[in-house]
Scaffold this active site. Structure first.
Site, short mmCIF file in Angstrom:
data_model
loop_
_atom_site.label_atom_id
_atom_site.label_comp_id
_atom_site.label_asym_id
_atom_site.label_seq_id
_atom_site.Cartn_x
_atom_site.Cartn_y
_atom_site.Cartn_z
N ASP A 195 0.84 -1.21 0.00
CA ASP A 195 0.00 0.00 0.00
C ASP A 195 0.87 1.25 0.00
O ASP A 195 0.37 2.37 -0.12
CB ASP A 195 -1.01 -0.01 1.15
CG ASP A 195 -0.35 -0.02 2.52
OD1 ASP A 195 0.88 -0.15 2.60
OD2 ASP A 195 -1.09 0.12 3.52
N SER A 196 2.20 1.08 0.08
CA SER A 196 3.12 2.20 -0.13
C SER A 196 2.89 2.81 -1.51
O SER A 196 3.35 3.92 -1.78
CB SER A 196 4.57 1.75 0.01
OG SER A 196 4.83 0.63 -0.81
N ASP B 213 -1.11 -6.14 -0.22
CA ASP B 213 -1.45 -5.52 1.07
C ASP B 213 -2.95 -5.27 1.18
O ASP B 213 -3.58 -4.81 0.22
CB ASP B 213 -0.78 -4.14 1.16
CG ASP B 213 0.46 -4.14 2.05
OD1 ASP B 213 0.64 -5.07 2.85
OD2 ASP B 213 1.25 -3.18 1.91
N LYS C 10 -1.15 -9.39 2.84
CA LYS C 10 -0.42 -8.94 4.03
C LYS C 10 -1.30 -7.97 4.80
O LYS C 10 -2.05 -7.18 4.19
CB LYS C 10 0.90 -8.25 3.64
CG LYS C 10 1.67 -7.70 4.85
CD LYS C 10 3.10 -7.33 4.51
CE LYS C 10 3.27 -5.99 3.86
NZ LYS C 10 2.78 -4.84 4.65
N GLU D 88 -1.28 -5.44 8.60
CA GLU D 88 -0.44 -4.86 9.66
C GLU D 88 -1.05 -5.11 11.03
O GLU D 88 -2.27 -5.07 11.19
CB GLU D 88 -0.28 -3.34 9.42
CG GLU D 88 0.46 -3.02 8.14
CD GLU D 88 0.69 -1.52 7.96
OE1 GLU D 88 0.40 -0.72 8.88
OE2 GLU D 88 1.18 -1.15 6.87
N GLU E 12 9.44 -4.20 10.38
CA GLU E 12 9.82 -2.90 9.81
C GLU E 12 10.36 -1.95 10.88
O GLU E 12 9.71 -1.72 11.90
CB GLU E 12 8.62 -2.26 9.10
CG GLU E 12 8.99 -0.88 8.52
CD GLU E 12 8.02 -0.31 7.50
OE1 GLU E 12 7.06 -1.01 7.11
OE2 GLU E 12 8.22 0.85 7.11
O1 KIV Z 1 3.59 -1.14 1.63
C1 KIV Z 1 4.76 -1.55 1.61
O2 KIV Z 1 5.53 -1.27 0.67
C2 KIV Z 1 5.22 -2.38 2.71
C3 KIV Z 1 6.69 -2.70 2.78
C4 KIV Z 1 7.41 -1.49 3.21
C5 KIV Z 1 6.97 -3.87 3.62
O3 KIV Z 1 4.46 -2.76 3.54
#
Ligand code: KIV
Length: 273
Positions: free
Chosen positions: A49-50, A88, A118, A120, A187
Protein backbone atom coordinates in the site's frame (compact mmCIF):
# COMPACT_ATOMS: atom_id res chain seq x y z
CA UNK A 1 -1.59 -31.00 -26.41
CA UNK A 2 1.19 -28.58 -25.52
CA UNK A 3 4.40 -30.16 -24.25
CA UNK A 4 5.63 -26.78 -23.05
CA UNK A 5 6.42 -26.96 -19.36
CA UNK A 6 5.08 -23.98 -17.45
CA UNK A 7 7.21 -22.89 -14.50
CA UNK A 8 5.17 -23.05 -11.31
CA UNK A 9 4.79 -19.86 -9.32
CA UNK A 10 6.23 -19.86 -5.82
CA UNK A 11 3.58 -20.22 -3.13
CA UNK A 12 3.14 -19.11 0.47
CA UNK A 13 4.10 -22.63 1.69
CA UNK A 14 7.31 -22.39 -0.41
CA UNK A 15 8.19 -19.14 1.38
CA UNK A 16 7.21 -20.63 4.76
CA UNK A 17 9.58 -23.56 4.10
CA UNK A 18 12.54 -21.19 3.67
CA UNK A 19 12.86 -20.54 7.45
CA UNK A 20 16.54 -20.57 8.36
CA UNK A 21 17.56 -21.37 4.77
CA UNK A 22 18.75 -19.31 1.82
CA UNK A 23 17.67 -15.68 2.42
CA UNK A 24 14.33 -14.76 0.86
CA UNK A 25 14.58 -11.90 -1.65
CA UNK A 26 11.66 -9.55 -2.13
CA UNK A 27 10.76 -6.09 -3.45
CA UNK A 28 7.61 -4.11 -3.92
CA UNK A 29 6.00 -3.92 -7.38
CA UNK A 30 3.01 -1.88 -8.49
CA UNK A 31 3.14 -2.17 -12.30
CA UNK A 32 3.31 -4.90 -14.96
CA UNK A 33 6.61 -3.59 -16.38
CA UNK A 34 8.48 -3.45 -13.07
CA UNK A 35 7.01 -6.83 -12.09
CA UNK A 36 8.41 -8.26 -15.35
CA UNK A 37 11.87 -6.82 -14.62
CA UNK A 38 12.12 -8.12 -11.06
CA UNK A 39 10.33 -11.48 -11.48
CA UNK A 40 13.48 -13.51 -12.31
CA UNK A 41 15.31 -12.18 -9.25
CA UNK A 42 12.85 -12.20 -6.35
CA UNK A 43 11.07 -14.92 -4.40
CA UNK A 44 8.00 -12.79 -3.74
CA UNK A 45 6.88 -9.33 -4.77
CA UNK A 46 4.66 -7.21 -2.58
CA UNK A 47 1.96 -5.00 -4.03
CA UNK A 48 2.42 -2.70 -1.04
CA UNK A 49 0.00 0.00 0.00
CA UNK A 50 3.12 2.20 -0.13
CA UNK A 51 1.87 2.67 -3.72
CA UNK A 52 -0.32 5.45 -2.31
CA UNK A 53 2.78 7.44 -1.38
CA UNK A 54 5.13 6.28 -4.16
CA UNK A 55 2.75 6.31 -7.17
CA UNK A 56 0.10 8.78 -6.08
CA UNK A 57 2.05 11.26 -3.95
CA UNK A 58 -0.13 10.73 -0.87
CA UNK A 59 1.28 11.83 2.51
CA UNK A 60 0.50 8.47 4.14
CA UNK A 61 -0.93 5.06 3.19
CA UNK A 62 -4.20 5.76 5.03
CA UNK A 63 -6.24 6.92 1.97
CA UNK A 64 -5.36 3.83 -0.13
CA UNK A 65 -8.45 1.82 -1.19
CA UNK A 66 -9.12 -1.86 -1.90
CA UNK A 67 -9.86 -0.92 -5.53
CA UNK A 68 -6.39 0.63 -5.91
CA UNK A 69 -4.78 -2.51 -4.50
CA UNK A 70 -6.79 -4.78 -6.81
CA UNK A 71 -5.99 -2.73 -9.93
CA UNK A 72 -2.24 -2.78 -9.26
CA UNK A 73 -2.36 -6.40 -8.05
CA UNK A 74 -3.85 -7.40 -11.41
CA UNK A 75 -1.09 -5.48 -13.24
CA UNK A 76 1.65 -7.17 -11.20
CA UNK A 77 0.15 -10.61 -11.80
CA UNK A 78 0.08 -9.93 -15.56
CA UNK A 79 3.74 -8.89 -15.50
CA UNK A 80 5.05 -11.85 -13.49
CA UNK A 81 4.97 -15.61 -13.77
CA UNK A 82 7.43 -17.00 -11.22
CA UNK A 83 7.45 -15.08 -7.94
CA UNK A 84 4.73 -15.25 -5.31
CA UNK A 85 2.63 -12.08 -5.41
CA UNK A 86 1.44 -10.76 -2.03
CA UNK A 87 -1.10 -7.90 -1.89
CA UNK A 88 -1.45 -5.52 1.07
CA UNK A 89 -4.89 -5.10 2.64
CA UNK A 90 -5.29 -1.32 2.98
CA UNK A 91 -6.25 0.61 6.11
CA UNK A 92 -9.91 0.26 7.07
CA UNK A 93 -10.54 -2.83 4.97
CA UNK A 94 -9.82 -5.53 7.59
CA UNK A 95 -9.46 -4.23 11.15
CA UNK A 96 -13.21 -4.14 11.94
CA UNK A 97 -13.62 -7.89 12.39
CA UNK A 98 -12.25 -11.23 11.15
CA UNK A 99 -15.32 -11.45 8.90
CA UNK A 100 -14.56 -8.05 7.32
CA UNK A 101 -10.95 -9.18 6.80
CA UNK A 102 -12.10 -12.43 5.15
CA UNK A 103 -14.48 -10.57 2.82
CA UNK A 104 -11.69 -8.19 1.73
CA UNK A 105 -8.96 -10.83 1.49
CA UNK A 106 -11.09 -13.27 -0.50
CA UNK A 107 -12.08 -10.47 -2.91
CA UNK A 108 -8.41 -9.49 -3.35
CA UNK A 109 -7.33 -13.09 -4.01
CA UNK A 110 -10.24 -13.77 -6.42
CA UNK A 111 -9.90 -10.54 -8.42
CA UNK A 112 -6.09 -10.45 -8.67
CA UNK A 113 -5.09 -14.12 -8.66
CA UNK A 114 -2.37 -13.26 -6.11
CA UNK A 115 -1.19 -15.98 -3.72
CA UNK A 116 -1.35 -14.20 -0.35
CA UNK A 117 -2.30 -11.01 1.48
CA UNK A 118 -0.42 -8.94 4.03
CA UNK A 119 -1.92 -7.07 6.95
CA UNK A 120 -0.44 -4.86 9.66
CA UNK A 121 -0.65 -5.41 13.41
CA UNK A 122 0.43 -7.86 16.11
CA UNK A 123 -1.59 -9.08 19.10
CA UNK A 124 -4.67 -7.09 18.07
CA UNK A 125 -4.74 -8.90 14.68
CA UNK A 126 -3.93 -12.43 15.90
CA UNK A 127 -7.56 -13.60 15.94
CA UNK A 128 -8.01 -12.28 12.39
CA UNK A 129 -4.82 -13.95 11.14
CA UNK A 130 -6.07 -17.28 12.53
CA UNK A 131 -9.56 -16.77 11.04
CA UNK A 132 -8.07 -16.13 7.58
CA UNK A 133 -5.42 -18.86 7.72
CA UNK A 134 -8.05 -21.43 8.78
CA UNK A 135 -10.15 -20.44 5.77
CA UNK A 136 -7.55 -20.77 3.04
CA UNK A 137 -6.07 -17.26 3.02
CA UNK A 138 -2.27 -17.19 3.39
CA UNK A 139 -1.41 -14.20 5.58
CA UNK A 140 1.87 -12.34 5.82
CA UNK A 141 2.05 -10.34 9.07
CA UNK A 142 3.73 -6.96 9.58
CA UNK A 143 4.92 -5.71 12.99
CA UNK A 144 7.19 -2.99 14.34
CA UNK A 145 6.61 0.24 12.44
CA UNK A 146 3.17 -0.21 10.89
CA UNK A 147 2.66 2.80 8.59
CA UNK A 148 -1.14 2.47 8.53
CA UNK A 149 -1.09 3.44 12.24
CA UNK A 150 0.66 6.76 11.51
CA UNK A 151 -2.17 8.76 13.08
CA UNK A 152 -1.68 7.04 16.43
CA UNK A 153 2.12 6.64 16.15
CA UNK A 154 2.65 10.30 15.23
CA UNK A 155 5.73 9.73 13.04
CA UNK A 156 7.55 7.11 10.96
CA UNK A 157 10.38 6.61 13.49
CA UNK A 158 12.03 3.29 14.40
CA UNK A 159 10.51 1.33 17.30
CA UNK A 160 11.59 -1.27 19.84
CA UNK A 161 14.71 0.64 20.86
CA UNK A 162 13.97 0.45 24.58
CA UNK A 163 13.19 -2.65 26.62
CA UNK A 164 9.49 -1.99 27.16
CA UNK A 165 8.70 -1.30 23.52
CA UNK A 166 10.90 -4.21 22.36
CA UNK A 167 8.95 -6.59 24.62
CA UNK A 168 5.64 -5.46 23.09
CA UNK A 169 6.91 -5.98 19.53
CA UNK A 170 8.26 -9.43 20.44
CA UNK A 171 4.79 -10.31 21.82
CA UNK A 172 3.22 -8.99 18.60
CA UNK A 173 5.43 -11.20 16.45
CA UNK A 174 4.84 -14.25 18.66
CA UNK A 175 1.06 -13.71 18.56
CA UNK A 176 0.73 -13.62 14.79
CA UNK A 177 3.28 -16.43 14.33
CA UNK A 178 1.19 -18.63 16.62
CA UNK A 179 -1.98 -17.54 14.81
CA UNK A 180 -0.66 -18.98 11.54
CA UNK A 181 1.04 -16.18 9.59
CA UNK A 182 3.24 -17.81 6.94
CA UNK A 183 5.82 -15.02 7.17
CA UNK A 184 6.26 -11.76 9.10
CA UNK A 185 7.61 -8.39 7.93
CA UNK A 186 9.67 -6.62 10.62
CA UNK A 187 9.82 -2.90 9.81
CA UNK A 188 12.13 -0.30 11.39
CA UNK A 189 12.94 -1.97 14.71
CA UNK A 190 16.18 -2.27 16.64
CA UNK A 191 18.62 -4.75 15.11
CA UNK A 192 18.99 -7.05 18.16
CA UNK A 193 15.19 -7.25 18.46
CA UNK A 194 14.83 -8.29 14.78
CA UNK A 195 17.52 -10.91 15.35
CA UNK A 196 15.77 -12.21 18.49
CA UNK A 197 12.34 -12.39 16.81
CA UNK A 198 13.89 -14.27 13.90
CA UNK A 199 15.38 -16.81 16.31
CA UNK A 200 12.16 -17.22 18.29
CA UNK A 201 9.31 -17.40 15.78
CA UNK A 202 8.60 -20.31 13.44
CA UNK A 203 7.69 -18.42 10.25
CA UNK A 204 10.39 -16.64 8.25
CA UNK A 205 10.93 -12.97 9.06
CA UNK A 206 11.37 -10.39 6.30
CA UNK A 207 13.37 -7.35 7.36
CA UNK A 208 13.00 -3.77 6.20
CA UNK A 209 15.06 -1.82 8.69
CA UNK A 210 15.43 -5.08 10.66
CA UNK A 211 18.61 -7.17 10.64
CA UNK A 212 20.77 -9.10 8.19
CA UNK A 213 19.87 -12.08 10.41
CA UNK A 214 16.24 -11.94 9.20
CA UNK A 215 15.17 -14.83 6.96
CA UNK A 216 14.69 -12.39 4.07
CA UNK A 217 14.72 -8.74 3.09
CA UNK A 218 12.33 -6.37 1.33
CA UNK A 219 12.71 -2.82 0.03
CA UNK A 220 10.46 -0.47 -1.91
CA UNK A 221 11.72 -0.81 -5.51
CA UNK A 222 11.59 2.92 -6.27
CA UNK A 223 13.61 3.66 -3.10
CA UNK A 224 16.44 1.24 -3.92
CA UNK A 225 16.56 2.48 -7.53
CA UNK A 226 17.08 6.09 -6.46
CA UNK A 227 13.70 7.35 -7.67
CA UNK A 228 12.45 8.63 -4.32
CA UNK A 229 13.31 12.10 -2.96
CA UNK A 230 13.67 11.18 0.72
CA UNK A 231 14.29 7.66 1.96
CA UNK A 232 14.55 6.15 5.46
CA UNK A 233 17.93 5.11 6.91
CA UNK A 234 17.23 1.45 6.13
CA UNK A 235 17.22 2.03 2.37
CA UNK A 236 20.37 1.34 0.39
CA UNK A 237 20.32 2.85 -3.10
CA UNK A 238 21.48 0.05 -5.41
CA UNK A 239 21.16 2.43 -8.40
CA UNK A 240 20.52 6.12 -8.99
CA UNK A 241 18.25 6.18 -12.01
CA UNK A 242 16.44 9.43 -11.10
CA UNK A 243 19.19 11.63 -12.63
CA UNK A 244 19.39 9.33 -15.70
CA UNK A 245 15.65 9.86 -16.32
CA UNK A 246 16.06 13.63 -15.92
CA UNK A 247 18.98 13.65 -18.41
CA UNK A 248 17.05 11.54 -20.96
CA UNK A 249 14.00 13.81 -20.77
CA UNK A 250 16.22 16.91 -21.10
CA UNK A 251 17.79 15.48 -24.31
CA UNK A 252 14.34 14.60 -25.66
CA UNK A 253 13.05 18.11 -24.93
CA UNK A 254 16.01 19.81 -26.65
CA UNK A 255 15.76 17.52 -29.72
CA UNK A 256 12.01 18.15 -30.03
CA UNK A 257 12.58 21.92 -29.75
CA UNK A 258 15.39 21.76 -32.38
CA UNK A 259 13.21 19.53 -34.67
CA UNK A 260 16.05 16.95 -34.50
CA UNK A 261 13.61 14.31 -33.23
CA UNK A 262 11.99 12.44 -34.89
CA UNK A 263 14.80 11.65 -37.36
CA UNK A 264 14.32 9.97 -40.77
CA UNK A 265 14.66 6.54 -39.08
CA UNK A 266 11.68 7.23 -36.82
CA UNK A 267 9.14 8.21 -39.50
CA UNK A 268 7.32 6.21 -42.20
CA UNK A 269 8.11 6.61 -45.91
CA UNK A 270 5.21 6.12 -48.34
CA UNK A 271 4.97 2.57 -49.81
CA UNK A 272 6.57 2.31 -53.29
CA UNK A 273 4.35 1.52 -56.30
O1 KIV B 1 3.59 -1.14 1.63
C1 KIV B 1 4.76 -1.55 1.61
O2 KIV B 1 5.53 -1.27 0.67
C2 KIV B 1 5.22 -2.38 2.71
C3 KIV B 1 6.69 -2.70 2.78
C4 KIV B 1 7.41 -1.49 3.21
C5 KIV B 1 6.97 -3.87 3.62
O3 KIV B 1 4.46 -2.76 3.54
Amino acid sequence: MSVQSIARRLTAPDIRARKGGEPIVSLTAYHAHTARLIDPHVDFMLVGDSLGMVMHGMETTVPVTVEMMILQGQAVMRGSSRALVVVDLPFGSYEGSPQQAFATASRVLKETGAGAVKLEGGRRMAETVRFLADRGVPVMGHVGLTPQAINTLGSFKALGRDEASAALILDDARAIAEAGAFSIVLEAISEPLARQITQEVAPPTIGIGGSSACDGQILVLEDMLGLSDRVPRFVKKFADIGPAIGAAVESYASEVRARAFPGPEHVYAPKKG
